[in-house]
Scaffold this motif. Structure first.
Motif, PDB file in Angstrom:
ATOM      1  N   PRO A 226     -55.142 105.478 -16.395  1.00 55.12           N
ATOM      2  CA  PRO A 226     -54.621 105.641 -17.783  1.00 55.12           C
ATOM      3  C   PRO A 226     -53.294 104.670 -17.731  1.00 55.12           C
ATOM      4  CG  PRO A 226     -55.371 107.594 -17.092  1.00 55.12           C
ATOM      5  CD  PRO A 226     -55.509 106.989 -15.774  1.00 55.12           C
ATOM      6  N   GLN A 227     -52.762 104.433 -16.451  1.00 52.36           N
ATOM      7  CA  GLN A 227     -51.340 103.981 -16.336  1.00 52.36           C
ATOM      8  C   GLN A 227     -51.595 102.123 -16.330  1.00 52.36           C
ATOM      9  OE1 GLN A 227     -48.619 105.537 -17.321  1.00 52.36           O
ATOM     10  NE2 GLN A 227     -50.158 107.120 -17.679  1.00 52.36           N
ATOM     11  N   PHE A 228     -52.869 101.823 -16.181  1.00 56.50           N
ATOM     12  CA  PHE A 228     -53.253 100.525 -15.564  1.00 56.50           C
ATOM     13  C   PHE A 228     -52.707  99.454 -16.898  1.00 56.50           C
ATOM     14  CE2 PHE A 228     -56.874  97.233 -14.493  1.00 56.50           C
ATOM     15  CZ  PHE A 228     -56.029  96.560 -13.617  1.00 56.50           C
ATOM     16  N   VAL A 229     -51.585  98.913 -16.589  1.00 55.43           N
ATOM     17  CA  VAL A 229     -51.067  98.034 -17.805  1.00 55.43           C
ATOM     18  C   VAL A 229     -51.687  96.959 -18.280  1.00 55.43           C
ATOM     19  CG1 VAL A 229     -48.868  96.947 -18.444  1.00 55.43           C
ATOM     20  CG2 VAL A 229     -48.809  98.833 -17.192  1.00 55.43           C
ATOM     21  N   ASP A 230     -52.540  96.165 -17.312  1.00 57.61           N
ATOM     22  CA  ASP A 230     -53.253  95.203 -17.534  1.00 57.61           C
ATOM     23  C   ASP A 230     -54.305  95.264 -18.296  1.00 57.61           C
ATOM     24  OD1 ASP A 230     -51.159  93.154 -16.522  1.00 57.61           O
ATOM     25  OD2 ASP A 230     -52.153  92.938 -14.430  1.00 57.61           O
ATOM     26  N   GLY A 231     -54.986  96.411 -17.980  1.00 54.62           N
ATOM     27  CA  GLY A 231     -55.911  96.727 -18.742  1.00 54.62           C
ATOM     28  C   GLY A 231     -55.809  97.161 -20.258  1.00 54.62           C
ATOM     29  N   ARG A 232     -54.970  98.072 -20.331  1.00 56.47           N
ATOM     30  CA  ARG A 232     -54.266  98.653 -21.544  1.00 56.47           C
ATOM     31  C   ARG A 232     -54.053  97.070 -22.625  1.00 56.47           C
ATOM     32  NH1 ARG A 232     -55.688 103.660 -22.875  1.00 56.47           N
ATOM     33  NH2 ARG A 232     -54.918 105.033 -21.370  1.00 56.47           N
ATOM     34  N   ILE A 233     -53.268  96.200 -21.918  1.00 58.62           N
ATOM     35  CA  ILE A 233     -52.786  94.999 -22.915  1.00 58.62           C
ATOM     36  C   ILE A 233     -54.021  94.301 -23.180  1.00 58.62           C
ATOM     37  CG2 ILE A 233     -51.782  93.023 -22.728  1.00 58.62           C
ATOM     38  CD1 ILE A 233     -49.745  94.185 -21.160  1.00 58.62           C
ATOM     39  N   ILE A 234     -54.839  94.064 -22.505  1.00 53.55           N
ATOM     40  CA  ILE A 234     -56.226  93.278 -22.823  1.00 53.55           C
ATOM     41  C   ILE A 234     -56.928  94.101 -23.804  1.00 53.55           C
ATOM     42  CG2 ILE A 234     -57.750  93.775 -21.005  1.00 53.55           C
ATOM     43  CD1 ILE A 234     -58.234  90.814 -20.994  1.00 53.55           C
ATOM     44  N   LEU A 235     -57.238  95.339 -23.417  1.00 56.81           N
ATOM     45  CA  LEU A 235     -58.008  96.094 -24.432  1.00 56.81           C
ATOM     46  C   LEU A 235     -57.184  96.033 -26.027  1.00 56.81           C
ATOM     47  CD1 LEU A 235     -59.041  99.399 -22.605  1.00 56.81           C
ATOM     48  CD2 LEU A 235     -60.596  97.704 -23.997  1.00 56.81           C
ATOM     49  N   GLY A 236     -55.815  96.172 -25.883  1.00 54.33           N
ATOM     50  CA  GLY A 236     -55.183  96.169 -27.249  1.00 54.33           C
ATOM     51  C   GLY A 236     -55.420  94.825 -28.032  1.00 54.33           C
ATOM     52  N   ASN A 237     -55.394  93.861 -27.278  1.00 55.20           N
ATOM     53  CA  ASN A 237     -55.377  92.586 -28.033  1.00 55.20           C
ATOM     54  C   ASN A 237     -56.867  92.207 -28.389  1.00 55.20           C
ATOM     55  OD1 ASN A 237     -52.909  91.682 -27.759  1.00 55.20           O
ATOM     56  ND2 ASN A 237     -52.975  91.228 -25.706  1.00 55.20           N
ATOM     57  N   LEU A 238     -57.763  92.692 -27.558  1.00 60.95           N
ATOM     58  CA  LEU A 238     -59.202  92.482 -28.023  1.00 60.95           C
ATOM     59  C   LEU A 238     -59.545  93.264 -29.453  1.00 60.95           C
ATOM     60  CD1 LEU A 238     -61.062  92.261 -24.509  1.00 60.95           C
ATOM     61  CD2 LEU A 238     -60.720  90.576 -26.273  1.00 60.95           C
ATOM     62  N   MET A 239     -58.966  94.751 -29.215  1.00 62.07           N
ATOM     63  CA  MET A 239     -59.432  95.342 -30.360  1.00 62.07           C
ATOM     64  C   MET A 239     -58.655  94.741 -31.703  1.00 62.07           C
ATOM     65  SD  MET A 239     -59.339  99.267 -28.856  1.00 62.07           S
ATOM     66  CE  MET A 239     -60.657  99.838 -27.764  1.00 62.07           C
TER      67      MET A 239
ATOM     68  N   PRO B 232     -59.753 100.396 -10.327  1.00 65.95           N
ATOM     69  CA  PRO B 232     -59.551 100.150 -11.702  1.00 65.95           C
ATOM     70  C   PRO B 232     -59.677  98.337 -11.807  1.00 65.95           C
ATOM     71  CG  PRO B 232     -57.458 101.292 -11.262  1.00 65.95           C
ATOM     72  CD  PRO B 232     -58.668 101.314 -10.109  1.00 65.95           C
ATOM     73  N   GLU B 233     -58.929  98.005 -10.683  1.00 73.53           N
ATOM     74  CA  GLU B 233     -58.994  96.722 -10.615  1.00 73.53           C
ATOM     75  C   GLU B 233     -60.250  95.662 -10.559  1.00 73.53           C
ATOM     76  OE1 GLU B 233     -56.115  93.679 -10.741  1.00 73.53           O
ATOM     77  OE2 GLU B 233     -55.321  95.272 -10.286  1.00 73.53           O
ATOM     78  N   GLY B 234     -61.168  96.337  -9.799  1.00 74.89           N
ATOM     79  CA  GLY B 234     -62.540  95.831  -9.638  1.00 74.89           C
ATOM     80  C   GLY B 234     -63.186  95.684 -10.853  1.00 74.89           C
ATOM     81  N   HIS B 235     -62.874  96.681 -11.899  1.00 74.21           N
ATOM     82  CA  HIS B 235     -63.655  96.833 -13.156  1.00 74.21           C
ATOM     83  C   HIS B 235     -62.976  95.683 -14.307  1.00 74.21           C
ATOM     84  CE1 HIS B 235     -66.314 100.067 -12.408  1.00 74.21           C
ATOM     85  NE2 HIS B 235     -65.536 100.478 -11.852  1.00 74.21           N
ATOM     86  N   PHE B 236     -61.662  95.534 -14.040  1.00 74.14           N
ATOM     87  CA  PHE B 236     -60.636  94.650 -14.627  1.00 74.14           C
ATOM     88  C   PHE B 236     -61.313  93.377 -14.478  1.00 74.14           C
ATOM     89  CE2 PHE B 236     -56.860  92.139 -15.168  1.00 74.14           C
ATOM     90  CZ  PHE B 236     -56.533  92.329 -16.452  1.00 74.14           C
ATOM     91  N   ASN B 237     -61.436  92.839 -13.112  1.00 73.10           N
ATOM     92  CA  ASN B 237     -61.598  91.622 -12.655  1.00 73.10           C
ATOM     93  C   ASN B 237     -63.076  91.131 -13.244  1.00 73.10           C
ATOM     94  OD1 ASN B 237     -59.458  91.229 -11.181  1.00 73.10           O
ATOM     95  ND2 ASN B 237     -60.219  91.806  -9.197  1.00 73.10           N
ATOM     96  N   LEU B 238     -63.961  91.953 -13.229  1.00 74.64           N
ATOM     97  CA  LEU B 238     -65.241  91.837 -13.477  1.00 74.64           C
ATOM     98  C   LEU B 238     -65.204  91.820 -15.175  1.00 74.64           C
ATOM     99  CD1 LEU B 238     -68.540  91.786 -13.367  1.00 74.64           C
ATOM    100  CD2 LEU B 238     -68.654  94.062 -13.514  1.00 74.64           C
TER     101      LEU B 238
END
Length: 222
Positions: A110-123, A79-85
């Motif tokens: 599903p527990q990837f906190v940073d991914g959830r946060i950025i998705l929440g803010n972008l949405m 998941p980190e790789g996709h997040f960095n991209l």
């Protein structure tokens, strides 16, 4: 460095030295070592990821994208790789492509906190408030002590223009403990508290919290 003396073609040794040089602030030397690392071993996932990080830091976004893409292709389950991209695509203004990467990161974990946060803010920025709250709630559940998750969810609940989403009381429940636990020393948390207080009509508390936040902001932060 001793490992390189023994085996100058050791890609991992070059990669490790590159990371050490980054930490020492020697960016150009770090780039050289990381470039050597991935040239010696094109399948060196961590090397591509670290090289992407340094390139992104220096503003070379196109090159960073290439290496982040390589890293995510070499380990499609990371998941980190996709997040960095996603981060570098976002920096290039490629919102749709970035969103797809962030979504992939939380699908994988599903527990990837940073991914959830950025998705929440972008949405939230796109007016998609229900899924925004969902992702921020998931971030908070996965990382209860994560101050960014607390703050961003509380802020959205305090100021959301959708009456069905806005919930000042819940925002206060979230942000007050965060302010207290950090000794009322973090301006962004205090500013969010001010917004939550204002939403619930606690205007004197709102003013006090806003003034406290301003008093903590350093001149270079403004």
């Amino acid at each position: 460095e001793k490992a390189l003396e023994l085996d100058p073609k050791n890609s991992h040794a070059h990669g490790s030295l590159g990371v050490i040089l980054v930490r020492k602030g020697k960016t150009d030397e770090a780039l050289t070592q990381l470039q050597i690392a991935v040239k010696l071993n094109p399948n060196y996932t961590e090397g591509h990821a670290n090289l992407g990080m340094v390139l992104m830091k220096t503003g070379r976004l196109d090159e960073a994208t290439d290496h982040f893409e390589m890293a995510s292709e070499l380990d499609v389950e990371d998941p980190e790789g996709h997040f960095n991209l996603g981060n570098v695509l976002l920096a290039r203004g490629m919102l749709e492509e970035a969103m797809a990467c962030f979504k992939k990161s939380v699908e994988l974990d599903p527990q990837f906190v940073d991914g959830r946060i950025i998705l929440g803010n972008l949405m939230a920025a796109q007016g998609l408030f229900e899924p925004a709250v969902m992702h921020l709630e998931e971030a908070l559940a996965a990382g209860p002590g994560n101050l960014r998750a607390v703050n961003d969810l509380a802020w959205l609940l305090a100021v959301c223009r959708d009456d069905n989403i806005r919930d000042g009381a819940r925002a206060i429940q979230l942000i007050e403990p965060a302010c207290r636990d950090t000794g009322y020393r973090i301006p962004i948390l205090l500013a969010t508290a001010a917004a939550a207080y204002a939403e619930t009509g606690k205007f004197s508390d709102a003013v006090a919290s806003a003034n406290k936040a301003l008093s903590l902001v350093k001149p270079e932060d403004t």
